[in-house]
Design an enzyme around this catalytic site. Structure first.
Site, PDB file in Angstrom:
ATOM      1  N   PRO A 135      -9.896   3.251   7.707  1.00  0.00           N
ATOM      2  CA  PRO A 135     -10.074   3.127   6.255  1.00  0.00           C
ATOM      3  C   PRO A 135     -10.595   1.772   5.778  1.00  0.00           C
ATOM      4  O   PRO A 135      -9.879   0.982   5.158  1.00  0.00           O
ATOM      5  CB  PRO A 135      -8.668   3.405   5.726  1.00  0.00           C
ATOM      6  CG  PRO A 135      -7.776   2.897   6.810  1.00  0.00           C
ATOM      7  CD  PRO A 135      -8.491   3.220   8.092  1.00  0.00           C
ATOM      8  N   CYS A 136     -11.867   1.519   6.003  1.00  0.00           N
ATOM      9  CA  CYS A 136     -12.470   0.258   5.576  1.00  0.00           C
ATOM     10  C   CYS A 136     -12.466   0.109   4.056  1.00  0.00           C
ATOM     11  O   CYS A 136     -12.570  -1.005   3.549  1.00  0.00           O
ATOM     12  CB  CYS A 136     -13.876   0.116   6.147  1.00  0.00           C
ATOM     13  SG  CYS A 136     -14.966   1.499   5.803  1.00  0.00           S
TER      14      CYS A 136
END
Length: 172
Positions: free
Chosen positions: A137-138
């Site tokens: 989850p950047c």
């Protein structure tokens, strides 16, 4: 080396658009952020490796549907195929993968967590080329001042994903 790999793939329509997941026998290989149509998704997946057969991955499908319905999902249970990553890139992505749903970390915090406290910009570079957005989850990585920073899907989508997870914006 990563582009020469053949990946099977799955497509899924969500409330935010179409997403796709590419995977090998060893684990997840690539994902797409929500796109306008299936062809846009296939183009994104193909940037990370040759496309094999369209196959379902029922558990990932179920979790992505839950995620886009606003339910808390933990994607860390899925294996990732780490072939072709440098040690630094792999370390940063592994650290990003464990950022809990509904929380954020800064580029600086990630740099410190992987033992390179002065490499915030390099961490940002890793985020820019994350082949597994959503799974890694950047979108949960922000600047130290609380601003969103960059995002391959655009800042509006980054904000939408964070709000979906219950993160109140603006940060800081």
């Amino acid at each position: 080396m990563r582009r020469s790999v053949k990946q099977n793939y799955m497509l899924l329509e969500t409330g935010l658009g179409w997403v796709g997941v590419g995977f090998t026998a060893e684990g997840l290989w690539s994902t797409s952020l929500p796109r306008e149509g299936p062809m846009d998704v296939l183009e994104r997946l193909e940037a990370h490796g040759q496309l094999g057969a369209e196959k379902d991955y029922p558990a990932v499908r179920r979790d992505l549907q839950k995620y886009f319905a606003g339910e808390k999902v933990d994607f860390t249970c899925y294996p990732i195929d780490w072939k072709g990553y440098t040690p630094f890139r792999r370390d940063v992505l592994r650290e990003t993968a464990v950022i809990p749903y509904g929380e954020v970390r800064t580029y600086k915090e990630l740099a410190a967590a992987v033992g390179s406290p002065r490499s915030s910009r390099a961490v940002g570079g890793v985020m820019a080329y994350n082949p597994l957005p959503l799974i890694i989850p950047c979108h949960r990585v922000v600047r130290s001042d609380g601003s969103l920073g960059g995002f391959g899907g655009g800042l509006a989508l980054k904000a939408k994903l964070l709000e979906l997870e219950g993160v109140e914006l603006p940060l800081g």
